[in-house]
Design a protein around this motif. Sequence first.
Motif, PDB file in Angstrom:
ATOM      1  N   SER A   1       0.745   3.704  -3.159  1.00  0.00           N
ATOM      2  CA  SER A   1       0.610   5.409  -2.683  1.00  0.00           C
ATOM      3  C   SER A   1       1.511   6.689  -2.845  1.00  0.00           C
ATOM      4  O   SER A   1       1.257   6.908  -4.029  1.00  0.00           O
ATOM      5  CB  SER A   1      -0.152   5.890  -1.456  1.00  0.00           C
TER       6      SER A   1
ATOM      7  N   GLU B   1       0.803  -1.272   0.009  1.00  0.00           N
ATOM      8  CA  GLU B   1      -0.202  -0.772   0.171  1.00  0.00           C
ATOM      9  C   GLU B   1       0.849   1.625  -0.112  1.00  0.00           C
ATOM     10  O   GLU B   1       0.568   2.191  -1.195  1.00  0.00           O
ATOM     11  CB  GLU B   1      -1.003   0.314   1.087  1.00  0.00           C
TER      12      GLU B   1
ATOM     13  N   ARG C   1      -5.180   2.545  -9.392  1.00  0.00           N
ATOM     14  CA  ARG C   1      -5.535   3.676  -8.635  1.00  0.00           C
ATOM     15  C   ARG C   1      -5.492   4.896  -9.254  1.00  0.00           C
ATOM     16  O   ARG C   1      -6.818   5.616  -9.261  1.00  0.00           O
ATOM     17  CB  ARG C   1      -4.396   3.863  -7.818  1.00  0.00           C
TER      18      ARG C   1
END
Length: 343
Positions: free
Chosen positions: A165, A161, A217
């Motif tokens: 990100s 993650e 994403r």
Amino acid sequence: MKIAIVLFNLGGPDSPEAVQPFLRNLFSDPAILRLPSLLRGPLANFIARRRAPKARDIYAKIGGSSPILGQTEAQARALEEALGTEHEWRGYVCMRYWHPMTEAVVRSVKRFAPDRVVLLPLYPQFSTTTTDSSVKAWKEAAAKAKLSVPTQTVCCYPDEEGFISASVELLRQGLREAGNRPSRVLFSAHGLPERVIKAGDPYQAQVERTAQAIADRIGGLDWSVCYQSRVGPLKWIGPSTDAEIARAGADSKAVVLYPLSFVSEHSETLVELDMEYRHLAEKSAVPTYVRVPTVGTHPAFITGLADRVRAILAEPQVSVCHGAKSMPCRYVHTGCPLIAGGV
């Protein structure tokens, strides 16, 4: 507890005089030059001598040495800070082919006398040529130094993650820099000979998982995965980054290039991507060329690494591949340290 965290990275020459021995160390690695040792040693010396002048010219463009050590040290210090005061954390930088090298780092860790050791490769995607090589070198050096401490390995984190990100934030900045013109995102990774992948190395599949996670994403991207840094006569995985840049130019697309297999800057980003491929983009009539920086000490990336360290310490008996969502590493590849019995 006293916890030693060993951050593995490739390393790079720290002076023009170090270039040839650095190359010799690189090509002496059986994971890189897959030949019997009697042949590998002399051939490594020959290749190092032959390539050293060109490599010195490359490093001369960025001041004569690689910046990778300083950047990896900064990542180690940032990780210590992110982990807080729950334990006594100490981050060690361990380079594969130049100083500080494995044997010296093992001695330093032994002097620290930790209760636990976590091996943390700064290669998000596992390969036998990077992570596996570093882990094997560590096991050999630790055994020789009689470093007998519970040791665990975070072997890969292609879609962790924090890493994703940080990558998304940096790529969005690059897309804004490209403006409103039609753009193509190139996810560039270090290439490997095709035969390495055919032998079961999971690297290419994990690179593609990283790219897919980032693209999902953001959404709505025109993107492709490509591979750079090809050397030698063997067939390498593709498509090549230079071919994809030329294709973008033919399609009148701006290029936003993100080096998703690198977490720090070095000659392959600062020279190959920033200089050589930028020049190629201009020759190929690419309207705009934007190179996205590596994650470096981005807070989300460092937080993600801290999460991986804490998670593996919570499972004291095994090495665990954290970050490979919904696909435990024992199903991804057979070269995993967990399958080999851990370290």
